[in-house]
Design a protein around this motif. Sequence first.
Motif, PDB file in Angstrom:
ATOM      1  N   UNK A 100       0.495  -1.398  -0.313  1.00  0.00           N
ATOM      2  CA  UNK A 100      -0.250   0.096   0.361  1.00  0.00           C
ATOM      3  C   UNK A 100       0.631   1.340  -0.136  1.00  0.00           C
ATOM      4  N   UNK A 101       0.786   1.820  -1.095  1.00  0.00           N
ATOM      5  CA  UNK A 101       1.330   3.025  -1.428  1.00  0.00           C
ATOM      6  C   UNK A 101       0.646   4.567  -0.606  1.00  0.00           C
ATOM      7  N   UNK A 102       1.777   5.582  -0.098  1.00  0.00           N
ATOM      8  CA  UNK A 102       0.594   7.194   0.602  1.00  0.00           C
ATOM      9  C   UNK A 102       0.175   6.974  -0.109  1.00  0.00           C
ATOM     10  N   UNK A 103       0.341   7.456  -1.373  1.00  0.00           N
ATOM     11  CA  UNK A 103      -0.443   8.182  -2.222  1.00  0.00           C
ATOM     12  C   UNK A 103      -0.506   7.102  -2.962  1.00  0.00           C
ATOM     13  N   UNK A 104      -1.506   7.135  -3.457  1.00  0.00           N
ATOM     14  CA  UNK A 104      -1.383   5.918  -5.293  1.00  0.00           C
ATOM     15  C   UNK A 104      -1.591   7.083  -6.352  1.00  0.00           C
ATOM     16  N   UNK A 105      -2.502   6.198  -6.925  1.00  0.00           N
ATOM     17  CA  UNK A 105      -2.294   6.558  -8.455  1.00  0.00           C
ATOM     18  C   UNK A 105      -3.207   8.278  -8.395  1.00  0.00           C
ATOM     19  N   UNK A 106      -2.695   9.567  -9.000  1.00  0.00           N
ATOM     20  CA  UNK A 106      -3.436  10.381  -9.012  1.00  0.00           C
ATOM     21  C   UNK A 106      -3.114  11.102 -10.970  1.00  0.00           C
ATOM     22  N   UNK A 107      -4.268  11.339 -10.936  1.00  0.00           N
ATOM     23  CA  UNK A 107      -4.467  11.611 -13.009  1.00  0.00           C
ATOM     24  C   UNK A 107      -3.777  13.109 -12.194  1.00  0.00           C
ATOM     25  N   UNK A 108      -3.426  14.123 -13.776  1.00  0.00           N
ATOM     26  CA  UNK A 108      -3.073  15.453 -14.046  1.00  0.00           C
ATOM     27  C   UNK A 108      -3.675  16.448 -13.321  1.00  0.00           C
ATOM     28  N   UNK A 109      -5.123  15.409 -13.475  1.00  0.00           N
ATOM     29  CA  UNK A 109      -6.388  16.818 -13.401  1.00  0.00           C
ATOM     30  C   UNK A 109      -6.388  17.060 -11.347  1.00  0.00           C
TER      31      UNK A 109
ATOM     32  N   UNK B 189      -3.034  -1.793  12.404  1.00  0.00           N
ATOM     33  CA  UNK B 189      -4.738  -2.704  12.081  1.00  0.00           C
ATOM     34  C   UNK B 189      -4.233  -3.730  11.176  1.00  0.00           C
ATOM     35  N   UNK B 190      -3.538  -3.920  10.445  1.00  0.00           N
ATOM     36  CA  UNK B 190      -3.594  -5.287   9.005  1.00  0.00           C
ATOM     37  C   UNK B 190      -4.315  -5.129   8.525  1.00  0.00           C
ATOM     38  N   UNK B 191      -4.276  -4.084   7.994  1.00  0.00           N
ATOM     39  CA  UNK B 191      -4.891  -3.677   6.535  1.00  0.00           C
ATOM     40  C   UNK B 191      -4.710  -4.361   5.056  1.00  0.00           C
ATOM     41  N   UNK B 192      -3.697  -4.947   4.701  1.00  0.00           N
ATOM     42  CA  UNK B 192      -3.223  -5.464   4.358  1.00  0.00           C
ATOM     43  C   UNK B 192      -3.803  -7.385   3.804  1.00  0.00           C
ATOM     44  N   UNK B 193      -4.574  -7.796   5.149  1.00  0.00           N
ATOM     45  CA  UNK B 193      -5.626  -8.831   4.522  1.00  0.00           C
ATOM     46  C   UNK B 193      -6.795  -8.375   4.084  1.00  0.00           C
ATOM     47  N   UNK B 194      -7.823  -7.441   4.139  1.00  0.00           N
ATOM     48  CA  UNK B 194      -8.869  -6.926   4.177  1.00  0.00           C
ATOM     49  C   UNK B 194      -8.228  -6.992   2.367  1.00  0.00           C
ATOM     50  N   UNK B 195      -7.246  -6.079   2.230  1.00  0.00           N
ATOM     51  CA  UNK B 195      -7.202  -5.479   0.991  1.00  0.00           C
ATOM     52  C   UNK B 195      -7.239  -6.798   0.078  1.00  0.00           C
ATOM     53  N   UNK B 196      -5.926  -8.522   0.329  1.00  0.00           N
ATOM     54  CA  UNK B 196      -5.830  -8.642  -0.428  1.00  0.00           C
ATOM     55  C   UNK B 196      -7.154 -10.074  -0.094  1.00  0.00           C
ATOM     56  N   UNK B 197      -7.742  -9.632  -0.068  1.00  0.00           N
ATOM     57  CA  UNK B 197      -9.223 -10.645   0.490  1.00  0.00           C
ATOM     58  C   UNK B 197     -10.189 -10.368  -0.949  1.00  0.00           C
TER      59      UNK B 197
END
Lengths: 131, 312
Positions: A100-109, B189-197
């Motif tokens: 999980x990244x802090x910020x995911x993909x962002x559109x230019x707009x 909070x182990x979010x990766x578990x929910x995300x992987x599901x």
Amino acid sequence: MATLGDLERAVMDVLWSSDDALSANDLRDRLHASDRDGARDVAVTTVLTVLSRLEGKNFVSRDRSMRPHLYRSVTSRAEHTAGLMHEVLGTAPDREAALARFIGSVSPAEAETLRELLGASSRNAASSNRQ
Amino acid sequence: MFFTSAVLACLAVLLAWPVPLLLSRAQWPSRAPGTALVLWQAIALAGGLSMIGAFVTYGLIPFGPNLLGALAEVTRHLFDGTLPSSADLGHIFALCIAVLFAGHLLLNLALTIARTERQRSRHLSLINLLSAPMPDRPGTRVLDHPAPVAYCLPGMSRSVTVLSEGLVSLLDAEQLRAVIAHERTHLRQQHHIVLVAFKSWHSALPWFPIANRAENAVGLLVEMLADDQARRVVDDNTLATAIALVASEGTDRPDGSTLEHLHSRDTSSGVVGRRVERLLSPHPPLSASARISVLVVSFALLLVPTLLLVVI
């Protein structure tokens, strides 16, 4: 006391910065000279252990045609980092990012809106400071 | 059994389409992300259970009046290689569908988990070689790369938060604290578990748009949960600024080298905007009574198909 992970990193740093393949003895000497924590008084047997672990993970290749065996890095540091970043940014073709990244993909707009927002908020902050 | 099967089928259809659609459009989840996350999980589980349950109960009609008795009867017939006289092709077909669908979902979950774990451990061994531990911050490492990124890597034994040099130089100390608190929350909070599901649910049903919607909604909710923890460490404005800085810097690269994809692939578009908006103009959290009602509904969603299957 350096952990095995720290030593692996130290060994890879030496291999990455060296143009030639190195023997375990060369590596030990360079590690001693590098003055890194835990690497200063490392024994050559430890270096060999670390090297075989790195070889097992396919980070290091071993040239067995000569005595002593010579070791070199399989991929350069920059290539490894680039590969890692591709994975992080989700651009690697064969894998979905498993993180999980802090910020995911962002559109230019969206980025543009955020920049405007940042401009506005810094102006607000400045004016509220004056009051 | 026919009645049970019909009720389960209705429930399955409701939970597969209108309910998740409404929930993904609702505004309240951003005011109670944790509660909404529970509801999403209940919908997914109850939906899958109802769907499989509907096929199973329909298929078992010729074998007996209740689930356990009928299952025992099926086993007996399987061993004997016979069929009860009332069983027709429809019943057998329904049973096959149930077994295949359940198998497909479970196998996909197992594969997704295995693949994710393999990628993570490979990534972790690379990170350990390429990044330096951040002084004074245990479990945090800095990767030498100009693009501003932060992410966490959940591990079996040891989890790591990774920051890039680009991010560290972009943000001030307070903003950095916010980012680290945010990532720590994902890990704690182990979010990766929910995300992987939800990821496996989506990959098992790629043709099913709701699964995609659900995955995105859940992804947004865990970000909001992590933001809420970061807000305890820094004020809302600092966190919002950190998010906006990283997001706008990430796309503002003239060379566009490593970040080209951000322009082409905005599947989760709107996530960052909604997070920032939520921080800058916060709505009051959902009232306790509303949150409890949602939890009761979630529980009921799981209870109804289970009871229908077991009791009747």
